[in-house]
Scaffold this active site. Structure first.
Site, mmCIF file in Angstrom:
data_model
loop_
_atom_site.group_PDB
_atom_site.id
_atom_site.type_symbol
_atom_site.label_atom_id
_atom_site.label_comp_id
_atom_site.label_asym_id
_atom_site.label_seq_id
_atom_site.Cartn_x
_atom_site.Cartn_y
_atom_site.Cartn_z
ATOM 1 C CB ALA A 117 7.585 -1.385 -4.465
ATOM 2 C CE LYS A 118 6.720 3.255 1.154
ATOM 3 N NZ LYS A 118 6.384 4.225 0.455
ATOM 4 N NE ARG A 119 6.375 -4.332 -6.429
ATOM 5 C CZ ARG A 119 7.614 -4.877 -6.474
ATOM 6 N NH1 ARG A 119 7.909 -5.881 -6.000
ATOM 7 N NH2 ARG A 119 8.393 -4.260 -7.143
#
Ligand code: GLU
Length: 324
Positions: free
Chosen positions: A257-259
């Site tokens: 994910a973008k994390r």
């Protein structure tokens, strides 16, 4: 204007949402979609899906193009090169969606729904798939399309009437799949009054209008496919072939994910990673003969969708950024 479906054998599309930079998972799905289309000799269309105004960021659309080019992918039609079915940015195609929604209204296949999310949660009685939200209980289904005129200032959404029964398709990757959208999600939103179309409508109209023959994307979109097939049926269009590939997970087993800043393509680019090392790793993950450096074009002849492992691929960044 009457919408006419185009047919273009082998045509594929890359349909990123510009919400904050592509990561290695996107790179893998787009590489697969690109290879499938190039191998079939069809055009590749790049379409920017920026309808979700709360999430889309204008500068992110440019960085998507930079990320894809860095990876070595190209396209025959897109916002930067134009083409016969443009514009290729969804926010510039609102008239086309409006027209298609009008067709659904005229056929009484949609109705205005004033339920809030909280109303639906309260009314939900059946358990629901985690990502899909509760199944819409049909509270507003007795309205006709014309009833919208009597709603005054009340905000409402247009919901598509989902017929009972399962919808099946022959997935290019997963084989035969069957989902009953009446039980998972129920009547779904195709537009919001004053705000324009929802993803399900826009993507079907665009894929049909742009002559897309194969839709290859991440398997997080599997639940959308039966809804999209119902829309094709409603419009009287032939659906494309769908293929859903497993998403990429990080070493912790969780979906990328973008994390995970470290696997964003912009971060790799800034760190001086050779994109051919990343493509080489992705190629190995697709079952291609192992090579430490590859360009997408090198992979076209050997590519075989059937060779791609069905399990999620665990990304190990050391494979492409070690030694920097
Ligand atoms: N724009 C969507 C996304 O980035 C993909 C839509 C699709 O492939 O149908 O999640």
């Amino acid at each position: 204007m009457t919408l006419r479906q185009e047919r273009r054998p082998g045509a594929g599309r890359l349909a990123p949402s510009p919400t904050g930079g592509l990561h290695v998972g996107h790179a893998r799905s787009f590489l697969i979609a690109w290879l499938a289309s190039r191998q079939a000799g069809g055009p590749v269309v790049l379409r920017i899906e920026d309808l979700d105004a709360s999430r889309a960021r204008p500068e992110a659309a440019d960085s998507v193009l930079v990320d894809l080019r860095w990876l070595g992918l190209d396209w025959d039609e897109g916002p930067d090169v134009d083409g016969p079915f443009g514009p290729y940015i969804q926010s510039q195609r609102r008239t086309i969606y409006e027209e298609s929604l009008n067709q659904l209204k005229a056929a009484e296949l949609v109705y205005p729904c004033t339920c809030t999310r909280a109303d639906i949660e309260r009314a939900a009685s059946a358990p629901h798939a985690e990502d899909e939200g509760p199944t819409y209980p049909g509270t507003c289904a007795n309205r006709s399309a014309a009833d919208a005129a009597g709603l005054g200032d009340r905000p409402f959404a247009w919901r598509f009437r989902v017929p009972a029964g399962p919808v099946a398709w022959d997935d290019l990757f997963l084989g035969t799949r069957e989902i009953d959208p009446a039980r998972i999600g129920g009547d779904f939103i195709v537009g919001r009054n004053g705000q324009g179309p929802a993803y399900q409508l826009a993507v079907v109209v665009d894929d049909a209008f742009m002559g897309i023959d194969q839709v290859i994307r991440g398997d997080d979109l599997v639940p959308s496919t039966p809804r999209q097939l119902l829309l094709y049926r409603a419009f009287g269009w032939t659906p494309p072939r769908f293929g859903h590939v497993p998403l990429v997970v990080g070493p912790d087993g969780r979906r990328l994910a973008k994390r995970d800043g470290s696997i964003k393509l912009s971060a790799l680019r800034d760190a001086g990673v050779d994109p051919r090392r990343l493509v080489g790793s992705l190629a190995a993950s697709l079952g291609a003969p192992s090579s430490t450096r590859s360009s997408p074009g090198d992979l076209i002849s050997e590519f075989d969708l059937a060779e791609i492992p069905t399990s999620a691929w665990v990304a190990s960044p050391a494979a492409w950024s070690d030694g920097l």
